[in-house]
Design a protein around this motif. Structure first.
Motif, PDB file in Angstrom:
ATOM      1  N   GLY A 419     -49.256  31.429  -9.588  1.00  0.00           N
ATOM      2  CA  GLY A 419     -50.305  31.882 -10.488  1.00  0.00           C
ATOM      3  C   GLY A 419     -49.872  31.802 -11.936  1.00  0.00           C
ATOM      4  O   GLY A 419     -48.781  31.324 -12.267  1.00  0.00           O
ATOM      5  N   GLU A 420     -50.715  32.323 -12.802  1.00  0.00           N
ATOM      6  CA  GLU A 420     -50.470  32.295 -14.248  1.00  0.00           C
ATOM      7  C   GLU A 420     -50.081  33.706 -14.693  1.00  0.00           C
ATOM      8  O   GLU A 420     -50.733  34.685 -14.339  1.00  0.00           O
ATOM      9  CB  GLU A 420     -51.729  31.830 -14.981  1.00  0.00           C
ATOM     10  CG  GLU A 420     -51.568  31.702 -16.478  1.00  0.00           C
ATOM     11  CD  GLU A 420     -52.813  31.131 -17.127  1.00  0.00           C
ATOM     12  OE1 GLU A 420     -52.937  29.897 -17.206  1.00  0.00           O
ATOM     13  OE2 GLU A 420     -53.682  31.931 -17.557  1.00  0.00           O
ATOM     14  N   LYS A 443     -46.407  29.639 -15.758  1.00  0.00           N
ATOM     15  CA  LYS A 443     -47.121  29.289 -14.533  1.00  0.00           C
ATOM     16  C   LYS A 443     -46.113  29.094 -13.408  1.00  0.00           C
ATOM     17  O   LYS A 443     -45.197  28.273 -13.510  1.00  0.00           O
ATOM     18  CB  LYS A 443     -47.944  28.024 -14.734  1.00  0.00           C
ATOM     19  CG  LYS A 443     -49.070  28.208 -15.755  1.00  0.00           C
ATOM     20  CD  LYS A 443     -49.877  26.943 -15.948  1.00  0.00           C
ATOM     21  CE  LYS A 443     -50.988  27.155 -16.982  1.00  0.00           C
ATOM     22  NZ  LYS A 443     -51.789  25.916 -17.195  1.00  0.00           N
ATOM     23  N   ILE A 444     -46.289  29.875 -12.364  1.00  0.00           N
ATOM     24  CA  ILE A 444     -45.426  29.790 -11.185  1.00  0.00           C
ATOM     25  C   ILE A 444     -46.111  28.897 -10.159  1.00  0.00           C
ATOM     26  O   ILE A 444     -47.261  29.141  -9.770  1.00  0.00           O
ATOM     27  CB  ILE A 444     -45.167  31.181 -10.581  1.00  0.00           C
ATOM     28  CG1 ILE A 444     -44.464  32.087 -11.590  1.00  0.00           C
ATOM     29  CG2 ILE A 444     -44.350  31.054  -9.298  1.00  0.00           C
ATOM     30  CD1 ILE A 444     -43.068  31.660 -11.947  1.00  0.00           C
ATOM     31  N   ARG A 445     -45.409  27.850  -9.769  1.00  0.00           N
ATOM     32  CA  ARG A 445     -45.958  26.922  -8.788  1.00  0.00           C
ATOM     33  C   ARG A 445     -45.294  27.191  -7.441  1.00  0.00           C
ATOM     34  O   ARG A 445     -44.064  27.276  -7.350  1.00  0.00           O
ATOM     35  CB  ARG A 445     -45.698  25.486  -9.233  1.00  0.00           C
ATOM     36  CG  ARG A 445     -46.420  24.434  -8.418  1.00  0.00           C
ATOM     37  CD  ARG A 445     -46.531  23.137  -9.190  1.00  0.00           C
ATOM     38  NE  ARG A 445     -45.262  22.794  -9.844  1.00  0.00           N
ATOM     39  CZ  ARG A 445     -45.191  21.952 -10.877  1.00  0.00           C
ATOM     40  NH1 ARG A 445     -46.281  21.405 -11.372  1.00  0.00           N
ATOM     41  NH2 ARG A 445     -44.008  21.670 -11.408  1.00  0.00           N
ATOM     42  N   HIS A 475     -59.038  20.258  -1.215  1.00  0.00           N
ATOM     43  CA  HIS A 475     -59.395  19.169  -0.304  1.00  0.00           C
ATOM     44  C   HIS A 475     -58.183  18.836   0.558  1.00  0.00           C
ATOM     45  O   HIS A 475     -57.108  19.443   0.375  1.00  0.00           O
ATOM     46  CB  HIS A 475     -59.880  17.933  -1.065  1.00  0.00           C
ATOM     47  CG  HIS A 475     -58.869  17.374  -2.020  1.00  0.00           C
ATOM     48  ND1 HIS A 475     -58.760  17.788  -3.325  1.00  0.00           N
ATOM     49  CD2 HIS A 475     -57.905  16.421  -1.832  1.00  0.00           C
ATOM     50  CE1 HIS A 475     -57.780  17.121  -3.920  1.00  0.00           C
ATOM     51  NE2 HIS A 475     -57.247  16.294  -3.037  1.00  0.00           N
ATOM     52  N   TYR A 476     -58.366  17.872   1.477  1.00  0.00           N
ATOM     53  CA  TYR A 476     -57.296  17.469   2.395  1.00  0.00           C
ATOM     54  C   TYR A 476     -57.131  15.947   2.333  1.00  0.00           C
ATOM     55  O   TYR A 476     -58.076  15.207   2.015  1.00  0.00           O
ATOM     56  CB  TYR A 476     -57.610  17.881   3.830  1.00  0.00           C
ATOM     57  CG  TYR A 476     -57.853  19.376   3.989  1.00  0.00           C
ATOM     58  CD1 TYR A 476     -56.801  20.236   4.262  1.00  0.00           C
ATOM     59  CD2 TYR A 476     -59.135  19.902   3.866  1.00  0.00           C
ATOM     60  CE1 TYR A 476     -57.017  21.594   4.404  1.00  0.00           C
ATOM     61  CE2 TYR A 476     -59.363  21.263   3.998  1.00  0.00           C
ATOM     62  CZ  TYR A 476     -58.300  22.112   4.260  1.00  0.00           C
ATOM     63  OH  TYR A 476     -58.527  23.458   4.380  1.00  0.00           O
ATOM     64  N   ILE A 477     -55.927  15.494   2.613  1.00  0.00           N
ATOM     65  CA  ILE A 477     -55.660  14.050   2.705  1.00  0.00           C
ATOM     66  C   ILE A 477     -55.168  13.754   4.120  1.00  0.00           C
ATOM     67  O   ILE A 477     -54.206  14.375   4.594  1.00  0.00           O
ATOM     68  CB  ILE A 477     -54.618  13.600   1.680  1.00  0.00           C
ATOM     69  CG1 ILE A 477     -55.141  13.803   0.263  1.00  0.00           C
ATOM     70  CG2 ILE A 477     -54.242  12.139   1.900  1.00  0.00           C
ATOM     71  CD1 ILE A 477     -54.128  13.468  -0.815  1.00  0.00           C
ATOM     72  N   ASN A 519     -54.771  23.279  -6.469  1.00  0.00           N
ATOM     73  CA  ASN A 519     -54.727  23.030  -7.913  1.00  0.00           C
ATOM     74  C   ASN A 519     -53.280  22.843  -8.365  1.00  0.00           C
ATOM     75  O   ASN A 519     -52.360  22.770  -7.556  1.00  0.00           O
ATOM     76  CB  ASN A 519     -55.420  24.157  -8.678  1.00  0.00           C
ATOM     77  CG  ASN A 519     -54.766  25.508  -8.433  1.00  0.00           C
ATOM     78  OD1 ASN A 519     -53.573  25.583  -8.151  1.00  0.00           O
ATOM     79  ND2 ASN A 519     -55.552  26.569  -8.521  1.00  0.00           N
ATOM     80  N   GLU A 520     -53.069  22.844  -9.672  1.00  0.00           N
ATOM     81  CA  GLU A 520     -51.760  22.529 -10.255  1.00  0.00           C
ATOM     82  C   GLU A 520     -50.683  23.569  -9.916  1.00  0.00           C
ATOM     83  O   GLU A 520     -49.493  23.328 -10.089  1.00  0.00           O
ATOM     84  CB  GLU A 520     -51.879  22.423 -11.778  1.00  0.00           C
ATOM     85  CG  GLU A 520     -52.372  23.715 -12.426  1.00  0.00           C
ATOM     86  CD  GLU A 520     -52.567  23.590 -13.925  1.00  0.00           C
ATOM     87  OE1 GLU A 520     -52.952  24.608 -14.539  1.00  0.00           O
ATOM     88  OE2 GLU A 520     -52.332  22.511 -14.467  1.00  0.00           O
ATOM     89  N   LEU A 521     -51.104  24.757  -9.425  1.00  0.00           N
ATOM     90  CA  LEU A 521     -50.149  25.815  -9.131  1.00  0.00           C
ATOM     91  C   LEU A 521     -49.547  25.701  -7.735  1.00  0.00           C
ATOM     92  O   LEU A 521     -48.695  26.516  -7.370  1.00  0.00           O
ATOM     93  CB  LEU A 521     -50.822  27.187  -9.281  1.00  0.00           C
ATOM     94  CG  LEU A 521     -51.323  27.528 -10.689  1.00  0.00           C
ATOM     95  CD1 LEU A 521     -52.084  28.840 -10.670  1.00  0.00           C
ATOM     96  CD2 LEU A 521     -50.158  27.598 -11.660  1.00  0.00           C
ATOM     97  N   PHE A 522     -50.022  24.700  -6.971  1.00  0.00           N
ATOM     98  CA  PHE A 522     -49.550  24.597  -5.593  1.00  0.00           C
ATOM     99  C   PHE A 522     -49.007  23.197  -5.296  1.00  0.00           C
ATOM    100  O   PHE A 522     -49.596  22.189  -5.691  1.00  0.00           O
ATOM    101  CB  PHE A 522     -50.683  24.907  -4.605  1.00  0.00           C
ATOM    102  CG  PHE A 522     -51.123  26.344  -4.644  1.00  0.00           C
ATOM    103  CD1 PHE A 522     -50.473  27.289  -3.871  1.00  0.00           C
ATOM    104  CD2 PHE A 522     -52.193  26.734  -5.432  1.00  0.00           C
ATOM    105  CE1 PHE A 522     -50.879  28.610  -3.892  1.00  0.00           C
ATOM    106  CE2 PHE A 522     -52.594  28.063  -5.463  1.00  0.00           C
ATOM    107  CZ  PHE A 522     -51.937  28.995  -4.691  1.00  0.00           C
ATOM    108  N   LYS A 523     -47.883  23.182  -4.625  1.00  0.00           N
ATOM    109  CA  LYS A 523     -47.346  21.950  -4.050  1.00  0.00           C
ATOM    110  C   LYS A 523     -47.626  21.976  -2.551  1.00  0.00           C
ATOM    111  O   LYS A 523     -47.771  23.048  -1.967  1.00  0.00           O
ATOM    112  CB  LYS A 523     -45.842  21.863  -4.289  1.00  0.00           C
ATOM    113  CG  LYS A 523     -45.441  21.800  -5.743  1.00  0.00           C
ATOM    114  CD  LYS A 523     -43.942  21.590  -5.873  1.00  0.00           C
ATOM    115  CE  LYS A 523     -43.152  22.724  -5.242  1.00  0.00           C
ATOM    116  NZ  LYS A 523     -41.681  22.511  -5.337  1.00  0.00           N
TER     117      LYS A 523
END
Length: 535
Positions: A419-420, A443-445, A475-477, A519-523
């Motif tokens: 989160g931020e 920002k913690i990823r 979404h999913y890949i 989003n950008e906060l998750f790998k």
């Protein structure tokens, strides 16, 4: 011998009355019985003999006794300014407890008629018969007439008498120092019936408004007078010591030599105000003196004793104090162990906190660590700091707050979820001055929960693949390959739902895997491959 002692008391008391202006306390003529020692009261406007009797006399006497004793024919003729003589024995005797104004260390008290000791706490009342043992602590005792006594470590004190004579202002305080050391400052006593006396196993010290120290050993008592005059005696000798004098009386002997105490030290450097610590005080050494004694009080020498120690040189450095007023006392100690007159320095500390400079992490940085280290730099000495982490820029939603410490690094008190966040450093100086650093965003990823293929349904030449829903996924890949290592990818779909139908060639092996994307906060990572085959 008794006549000699009486004459000494007479001279001592008369001189005290002259010096203090105490005209209400007058010596009775020689031969007057102790029971007729008198207190003199000057009538004020609106006084009357009936209310005076109720206010001052004990139950055995009334206003008529005052009239007879003062040979007054008509009490209605009493006017403002008239002096009434009242025997001290007629006055109300009220026990007045002393108060433990400050207590440090392991200080114990045994209450009257109790067999065990308990810890003495600040503001406790001390009554007749109570006994204090200081062990490694100390206690400041305040009496009803505002006299104070400071009992040093490893000392034992018993309260023999704590009496006030009604509303007269007179007090009778008698103590016994069994062992150890004390210092006391006695409020000038009000009236002939007043008394302040400290007994020891080898001597008695009696005063009428002065300051002195006592040190009791097995067979002797050492006296040091720092203000006024003290009558010091045992069964064989009576001495009168003035300010700056000291002596030792041994049990049952008349031998005693009055010596001059070491003079007050002269300061080399004196600081009265500071906004920064540490601060150093020093005094000039005295000839033939190798020991000095230092004390630090809160506010004044009648306040809490914060620190004390014997020193080889008259110099002390103060650090780690909060804002406020302090009194620093330093005195010389001669080769015989006599302590000299204190030199006092009043110090006002007013430190102002300065904002810390943030070092890392940088502003708006992405970090793949749920327990990152934060670092900063102080811009003033003797400060403490605290790391604050919040969910909002206004810091109304704090999620992590460290303890105040002198460190310049800290980690969150618990793991940070993806989160931020916003962080800053709060600095504290002098226990009350606060400053805040700039605010940085962080920002913690984190790793997204895995998406895993949970089932495959085959219908004709199609395979319908299902996987678990991941709440954080946008979404999913899905990837399809001929090999388990996915070196040759045949097909890749971006999907919003957690299932898909794929047309396959019969009797041919395939492998499928899926990954949730947020989003950008998750790998996120792909699941392990799932074998597919239509026969």
């Amino acid at each position: 011998m008794k006549l000699s002692l009486y004459l000494k008391w007479f001279v001592f008391f008369a001189l005290t009355c002259l010096l203090t202006g105490n005209l209400n306390a007058q010596i009775q003529p020689a031969g007057t019985q102790a029971s007729l020692v008198e207190w003199h009261y000057t009538i004020r406007p609106k006084d009357n003999i009936w209310t005076l009797g109720e206010a001052f006399l004990n139950s055995a006497h009334n206003w008529e006794d005052i009239i007879r004793h003062n040979k007054i024919n008509d009490p209605k003729t009493l006017t403002s300014g008239t002096v009434l003589k009242i025997p001290v024995d007629w006055l109300k005797h009220q026990p007045e407890p002393a108060i433990a104004a400050s207590v440090t260390g392991n200080t114990m008290v045994r209450r009257h008629l109790e067999s065990h000791f308990s810890h003495l706490s600040k503001n406790s009342e001390l009554r007749v018969g109570d006994e204090i043992n200081t062990y490694d602590g100390s206690v400041l005792i305040r009496f009803a007439d505002s006299s104070i006594l400071r009992l040093a470590p490893n000392s034992q004190l018993v309260f023999n008498r704590l009496t006030r004579y009604g509303k007269t202002g007179m007090a009778d305080t008698r103590l016994r120092l069994q062992k150890g050391r004390l210092s006391t400052h006695v409020t000038p006593l009000n009236g002939r019936g007043s008394r302040y006396e400290i007994n020891t196993p080898s001597a008695v010290a009696a005063v009428r408004g002065t300051a002195f120290r006592l040190l009791v050993n097995d067979q002797s008592t050492q006296l040091e007078v720092t203000e006024g005059t003290v009558l010091f005696s045992n069964n064989a000798r009576s001495l009168e010591l003035d300010m700056g004098q000291g002596t030792i009386l041994n049990s049952g002997t008349s031998r005693a030599t009055i010596i001059d105490l070491p003079k007050a030290l002269k300061p080399r450097s004196v600081i009265s105000n500071t906004q920064q610590l540490p601060v150093t005080f020093s005094w000039r050494k005295q000839p033939n003196i190798t020991t000095y004694y230092y004390q630090l009080f809160k506010d004044s020498d009648q306040g809490e004793l914060l620190d004390s120690s014997f020193l080889a040189t008259p110099e002390i450095t103060l650090n780690h104090l909060t804002n406020g007023t302090y009194l620093v006392a330093m005195r010389a100690v001669d080769s015989q162990g006599f302590n000299g007159i204190d030199h006092h320095v009043s110090l006002v500390i007013g430190m102002i906190a300065k904002p810390a400079t943030l070092l890392g992490p940088a502003n708006n940085l992405f970090i793949d660590n749920d327990l990152p280290e934060f670092t900063w730099q102080y811009n003033s000495k003797n400060e403490l700091s605290q790391l604050e982490i919040a969910k909002d820029f206004a810091f109304t939603e704090l999620i992590s707050t460290s303890e105040f410490a002198p460190d310049n690094t800290a980690i969150p008190t618990h793991e940070l979820l993806p989160g931020e966040y916003y962080w800053r450093v709060k600095t504290l100086a002098g226990g009350e001055s606060i400053a805040y650093s700039d605010i940085r965003r962080l920002k913690i990823r984190g790793m997204m929960p895995p998406a895993t293929i949970i089932s495959v349904n085959y219908i004709d030449n199609q395979a319908k693949i299902f996987w678990n829903t991941v709440p954080q996924a946008e979404h999913y890949i899905l990837q399809l390959a001929e090999d388990l290592e996915f070196k040759k990818i045949l097909h890749e779909n971006t999907l919003e739902k957690s299932n898909v139908s794929i047309k396959l060639t019969k009797n041919k092996r395939y492998f499928a895997r899926v990954k949730a994307v947020g989003n950008e906060l998750f790998k996120s990572e792909f699941s392990t491959g799932k074998e597919l085959i239509i026969k």
